[in-house]
Design an enzyme around this catalytic site. Structure first.
Site, PDB file in Angstrom:
ATOM      1  N   ASP A  29      -4.084  -7.348   7.478  1.00 43.91           N
ATOM      2  CA  ASP A  29      -3.244  -8.309   8.675  1.00 43.91           C
ATOM      3  C   ASP A  29      -2.859  -7.230   9.417  1.00 43.91           C
ATOM      4  O   ASP A  29      -2.380  -6.111   9.223  1.00 43.91           O
ATOM      5  CB  ASP A  29      -2.065  -8.726   7.741  1.00 43.91           C
ATOM      6  CG  ASP A  29      -1.151  -9.553   8.436  1.00 43.91           C
ATOM      7  OD1 ASP A  29      -1.367  -9.458   9.672  1.00 43.91           O
ATOM      8  OD2 ASP A  29      -0.128 -10.250   8.041  1.00 43.91           O
ATOM      9  N   GLU A  79      -2.934  22.214  12.824  1.00 48.11           N
ATOM     10  CA  GLU A  79      -3.463  22.141  11.427  1.00 48.11           C
ATOM     11  C   GLU A  79      -4.933  21.961  11.462  1.00 48.11           C
ATOM     12  O   GLU A  79      -5.498  22.401  10.411  1.00 48.11           O
ATOM     13  CB  GLU A  79      -2.905  20.760  10.947  1.00 48.11           C
ATOM     14  CG  GLU A  79      -3.268  20.658   9.528  1.00 48.11           C
ATOM     15  CD  GLU A  79      -4.598  19.687   9.127  1.00 48.11           C
ATOM     16  OE1 GLU A  79      -4.914  19.464   8.083  1.00 48.11           O
ATOM     17  OE2 GLU A  79      -5.138  19.373  10.253  1.00 48.11           O
ATOM     18  N   CYS A 111       2.266  20.248   9.863  1.00 44.18           N
ATOM     19  CA  CYS A 111       2.894  19.622  11.066  1.00 44.18           C
ATOM     20  C   CYS A 111       4.070  20.862  11.697  1.00 44.18           C
ATOM     21  O   CYS A 111       4.571  20.036  12.616  1.00 44.18           O
ATOM     22  CB  CYS A 111       3.141  18.058  10.792  1.00 44.18           C
ATOM     23  SG  CYS A 111       2.019  17.462  10.067  1.00 44.18           S
ATOM     24  N   THR A 152      -3.361   6.075  10.544  1.00 45.86           N
ATOM     25  CA  THR A 152      -2.222   7.282  10.547  1.00 45.86           C
ATOM     26  C   THR A 152      -3.049   8.495  11.495  1.00 45.86           C
ATOM     27  O   THR A 152      -2.428   9.544  11.435  1.00 45.86           O
ATOM     28  CB  THR A 152      -1.403   7.622   9.871  1.00 45.86           C
ATOM     29  OG1 THR A 152      -1.968   8.147   8.685  1.00 45.86           O
ATOM     30  CG2 THR A 152      -0.574   6.172   9.174  1.00 45.86           C
ATOM     31  N   SER A 201       4.206  11.671   0.059  1.00 46.18           N
ATOM     32  CA  SER A 201       4.392  12.516   1.202  1.00 46.18           C
ATOM     33  C   SER A 201       5.751  11.871   1.994  1.00 46.18           C
ATOM     34  O   SER A 201       6.506  12.332   2.607  1.00 46.18           O
ATOM     35  CB  SER A 201       3.236  12.579   2.120  1.00 46.18           C
ATOM     36  OG  SER A 201       2.977  11.368   2.819  1.00 46.18           O
ATOM     37  N   HIS A 233       9.435  14.183  13.688  1.00 50.60           N
ATOM     38  CA  HIS A 233       8.177  14.127  13.631  1.00 50.60           C
ATOM     39  C   HIS A 233       7.626  12.660  13.045  1.00 50.60           C
ATOM     40  O   HIS A 233       8.232  12.164  12.245  1.00 50.60           O
ATOM     41  CB  HIS A 233       7.647  14.991  12.465  1.00 50.60           C
ATOM     42  CG  HIS A 233       6.290  14.993  11.899  1.00 50.60           C
ATOM     43  ND1 HIS A 233       5.165  15.032  12.781  1.00 50.60           N
ATOM     44  CD2 HIS A 233       5.833  14.679  10.795  1.00 50.60           C
ATOM     45  CE1 HIS A 233       4.031  14.856  12.114  1.00 50.60           C
ATOM     46  NE2 HIS A 233       4.306  14.545  10.930  1.00 50.60           N
ATOM     47  N   ASN A 275      -0.986  10.005  15.224  1.00 44.42           N
ATOM     48  CA  ASN A 275      -0.275  11.348  14.711  1.00 44.42           C
ATOM     49  C   ASN A 275      -0.884  12.436  15.313  1.00 44.42           C
ATOM     50  O   ASN A 275      -1.938  12.745  15.464  1.00 44.42           O
ATOM     51  CB  ASN A 275      -0.525  11.430  13.054  1.00 44.42           C
ATOM     52  CG  ASN A 275       0.450  12.520  12.484  1.00 44.42           C
ATOM     53  OD1 ASN A 275       1.072  13.245  13.339  1.00 44.42           O
ATOM     54  ND2 ASN A 275       0.300  12.778  11.204  1.00 44.42           N
TER      55      ASN A 275
HETATM   56  N1  CAA Z   1       3.477  -7.308   7.913  1.00 42.13           N
HETATM   57  C1  CAA Z   1       4.492  -6.339   8.052  1.00 42.13           C
HETATM   58  N2  CAA Z   1       4.368  -5.393   7.220  1.00 42.13           N
HETATM   59  C2  CAA Z   1       3.460  -5.141   6.391  1.00 42.13           C
HETATM   60  C3  CAA Z   1       2.356  -5.952   5.908  1.00 42.13           C
HETATM   61  C4  CAA Z   1       2.390  -7.203   6.956  1.00 42.13           C
HETATM   62  N3  CAA Z   1       1.382  -8.046   6.796  1.00 42.13           N
HETATM   63  N4  CAA Z   1       1.786  -5.709   5.039  1.00 42.13           N
HETATM   64  C5  CAA Z   1       2.284  -4.449   4.657  1.00 42.13           C
HETATM   65  N5  CAA Z   1       3.446  -4.191   5.387  1.00 42.13           N
HETATM   66  C6  CAA Z   1       4.217  -3.106   5.158  1.00 42.13           C
HETATM   67  C7  CAA Z   1       4.691  -2.572   3.807  1.00 42.13           C
HETATM   68  O1  CAA Z   1       5.548  -3.484   3.192  1.00 42.13           O
HETATM   69  C8  CAA Z   1       5.063  -1.364   4.092  1.00 42.13           C
HETATM   70  O2  CAA Z   1       6.261  -1.323   4.480  1.00 42.13           O
HETATM   71  P1  CAA Z   1       7.399  -0.204   3.892  1.00 42.13           P
HETATM   72  O3  CAA Z   1       6.842   1.131   4.077  1.00 42.13           O
HETATM   73  O4  CAA Z   1       8.610  -0.519   4.780  1.00 42.13           O
HETATM   74  O5  CAA Z   1       7.472  -0.626   2.627  1.00 42.13           O
HETATM   75  C9  CAA Z   1       4.067  -0.605   4.971  1.00 42.13           C
HETATM   76  O6  CAA Z   1       3.529  -1.978   5.728  1.00 42.13           O
HETATM   77  C10 CAA Z   1       2.872   0.271   4.492  1.00 42.13           C
HETATM   78  O7  CAA Z   1       2.280  -0.532   3.563  1.00 42.13           O
HETATM   79  P2  CAA Z   1       1.774   0.253   2.409  1.00 42.13           P
HETATM   80  O8  CAA Z   1       2.775   1.252   1.765  1.00 42.13           O
HETATM   81  O9  CAA Z   1       1.384  -0.718   1.356  1.00 42.13           O
HETATM   82  O10 CAA Z   1       0.764   1.207   3.213  1.00 42.13           O
HETATM   83  P3  CAA Z   1      -0.631   1.796   2.450  1.00 42.13           P
HETATM   84  O11 CAA Z   1      -0.669   1.950   1.173  1.00 42.13           O
HETATM   85  O12 CAA Z   1      -1.786   1.611   3.101  1.00 42.13           O
HETATM   86  O13 CAA Z   1       0.062   3.646   2.808  1.00 42.13           O
HETATM   87  C11 CAA Z   1       0.543   5.352   3.972  1.00 42.13           C
HETATM   88  C12 CAA Z   1       0.746   3.781   3.994  1.00 42.13           C
HETATM   89  C13 CAA Z   1       1.221   5.919   2.793  1.00 42.13           C
HETATM   90  C14 CAA Z   1       1.657   5.791   5.255  1.00 42.13           C
HETATM   91  C15 CAA Z   1      -0.691   5.913   4.491  1.00 42.13           C
HETATM   92  O14 CAA Z   1      -1.021   5.542   5.719  1.00 42.13           O
HETATM   93  C16 CAA Z   1      -1.032   7.161   4.472  1.00 42.13           C
HETATM   94  O15 CAA Z   1      -1.173   7.978   3.348  1.00 42.13           O
HETATM   95  N6  CAA Z   1      -0.744   8.118   5.569  1.00 42.13           N
HETATM   96  C17 CAA Z   1      -0.943   9.489   5.825  1.00 42.13           C
HETATM   97  C18 CAA Z   1       0.047  10.175   5.131  1.00 42.13           C
HETATM   98  C19 CAA Z   1       1.538  10.124   5.936  1.00 42.13           C
HETATM   99  O16 CAA Z   1       1.279  10.088   7.341  1.00 42.13           O
HETATM  100  N7  CAA Z   1       2.485  10.555   5.192  1.00 42.13           N
HETATM  101  C20 CAA Z   1       3.800  10.860   6.263  1.00 42.13           C
HETATM  102  C21 CAA Z   1       4.743  11.795   5.707  1.00 42.13           C
HETATM  103  S1  CAA Z   1       3.905  13.275   5.568  1.00 42.13           S
HETATM  104  C22 CAA Z   1       3.955  13.854   7.132  1.00 42.13           C
HETATM  105  O17 CAA Z   1       4.792  13.529   8.193  1.00 42.13           O
HETATM  106  C23 CAA Z   1       3.093  15.035   7.577  1.00 42.13           C
HETATM  107  C24 CAA Z   1       1.942  14.681   8.294  1.00 42.13           C
HETATM  108  O18 CAA Z   1       1.957  14.306   9.648  1.00 42.13           O
HETATM  109  C25 CAA Z   1       0.605  13.956   7.644  1.00 42.13           C
END
Ligand code: CAA
Length: 390
Positions: A29, A79, A111, A152, A201, A233, A275
């Site tokens: 979605d 990085e 980062c 991301t 993370s 960040h 990012n």
């Molecule tokens: N409409 C609106 N919102 C929706 C939706 C919809 N149809 N479907 C899902 N969502 C929401 C979920 O409810 C969730 O919201 P919350 O976080 O508020 O609960 C959000 O969308 C994300 O959903 P998921 O958690 O299910 O997403 P995912 O399993 O695909 O993973 C992630 C998300 C963990 C960020 C993943 O993209 C990831 O691993 N990214 C890389 C790691 C990262 O960026 N980490 C950040 C901290 S580390 C850091 O900052 C250093 C760095 O730069 C890497």
């Protein structure tokens, strides 16, 4: 003497992927990406772009305004470095024709690298008040096709001139740091894409934010009400939103509204490029300054939360300098983002896959960057070549 950011430049790639298109290709979605993750587009780097070209192009934005006789230090935080040994900053120094007498090197801590550089530059200028320093955060964030981190990804660089009596923001004394050895995101030497425990993370990011924010407030006898804005960040904008909710939890209603509005302005550029790893926090700061609907008050206190996985967090702050808006290049940045070419998902996948391949010892590359910008022109005996597009 006050020390801070005197000039700031920003570069990103000339191609992007619309995340609505990615959502439809991945059967997700679109609101998950737009609202749940909080991203609209992501910058896509092709084979002729790397962190060196982004670093050079971000610094070229203001280089003509720098007194090179005062420049003593050049630091690149990244990085996604391009050599296991040689610093990216040497390629940058050469392309920008900076003096041979400067000290220059690369910093790594996911980062956090640009913040480490910025703090070293602050101390350097304090010790050498007649000197200035350039600090660049430059990265290409790659998680891989069809991974949960794919949405991301992003690419870009932010370059800052650090000087005494700065024209944009003067840092307050002090900082609050916090580190722990953890595995939330890392990239072994033989990997071109990051390994990540995504959910973990995000928990660690928030824990480190709370820890360093609380320490900074206590050290400086401040509350959230004392900030005009807090910049973060932004690996994706929803991450910063969650931290900002923690920041405003105890704030008075008018402060809360101000911090929430300013948070939104600080996310505008990040939503469009994704990012930037090391550059991300500083792009949030630039986005706030260039997108706020009114000029912020001189002396307004801006907070900075830096996070590097692995993990290192730091909170610090500064006060805006009167007239800072005259030193921004808002129209240039709007044009730069508006003139990017939109890729299809198939084009993005093709470019992404090509950038992961090992290059032969000798290869020449061409580029479609606009004239005047630098590009990666290939390798000669594995030595990287950079050229200015004619
Ligand atoms: N409409 C609106 N919102 C929706 C939706 C919809 N149809 N479907 C899902 N969502 C929401 C979920 O409810 C969730 O919201 P919350 O976080 O508020 O609960 C959000 O969308 C994300 O959903 P998921 O958690 O299910 O997403 P995912 O399993 O695909 O993973 C992630 C998300 C963990 C960020 C993943 O993209 C990831 O691993 N990214 C890389 C790691 C990262 O960026 N980490 C950040 C901290 S580390 C850091 O900052 C250093 C760095 O730069 C890497």
């Amino acid at each position: 003497m006050k020390i801070g950011i005197d000039r700031i430049g920003f570069a990103t790639t000339n191609k992007y992927l619309d995340l609505d298109d990615l959502a439809s290709a991945r059967g997700v979605d679109p609101n998950k990406f737009k609202i749940g993750i909080g991203q609209n587009k992501m910058a896509v780097a092709d084979l002729a772009e790397d962190i060196v070209t982004l670093a050079i192009n971000s610094t070229l934005e203001y280089l003509a305004e720098v007194d090179l006789t005062k420049l003593g230090l050049l630091i690149v935080g990244t990085e996604s470095g391009i050599d296991q040994s040689k610093s990216a900053s040497l390629f940058v120094k050469e392309a920008l024709n900076l003096p041979n007498e400067i000290r220059t090197f690369e910093v790594k801590e996911a980062c956090f690298g640009a913040t480490a550089g910025l703090m070293m530059a602050r101390d350097y200028v304090r010790a050498h008040p007649n000197h200035t320093a350039i600090v660049i955060g430059s990265d290409i964030a790659r998680y891989g096709l069809q991974t949960s981190g794919e949405v991301t990804q992003g690419a870009g660089a932010v370059s800052m001139l650090v000087a005494g009596d700065p024209h944009i923001i003067a840092f307050e004394e002090g900082h609050a740091s916090y580190s722990e050895d953890i595995n939330d995101f890392w990239r072994p030497n033989n990997f071109k894409t990051a390994l990540v425990d995504g959910k973990y993370s995000t928990e660690i990011y928030l824990k480190f934010f709370q820890q360093t924010f609380d320490t900074y407030l206590a050290q400086n006898k401040l509350t959230a009400d004392d900030f005009a804005a807090i910049t973060y960040h932004l690996p994706f904008t929803k991450m910063g939103l969650k931290a900002n909710r923690l920041a405003v939890a105890a704030a008075a209603p008018d402060s809360r509204a101000r911090l929430e509005d300013n948070f939104e302005y600080s996310t505008k550029y990040g939503r469009e490029v994704g990012n930037l790893y090391t550059g991300s926090l500083y792009l949030s700061f630039l986005s706030l300054l260039e997108n706020a609907d009114t000029v912020l008050q001189p002396g307004a206190r801006i907070g900075f939360f830096s996070y590097g996985s692995g993990a290192m967090g730091e909170f610090f702050a500064g006060e805006l300098v009167a007239g800072y808006e005259q030193y921004l290049k808002k129209e240039l940045h709007r044009r730069m983002l508006a003139e990017r070419r939109k890729l299809t998902v198939a084009e993005y996948e093709d470019i992404f896959t090509k950038t992961l391949a090992d290059l032969p010892a000798d290869i020449e590359l061409t580029s479609d960057v606009t004239p005047g910008k630098y590009y990666f022109a290939g390798q000669s005996g594995f030595a990287r070549q950079y050229r200015n597009k004619k």
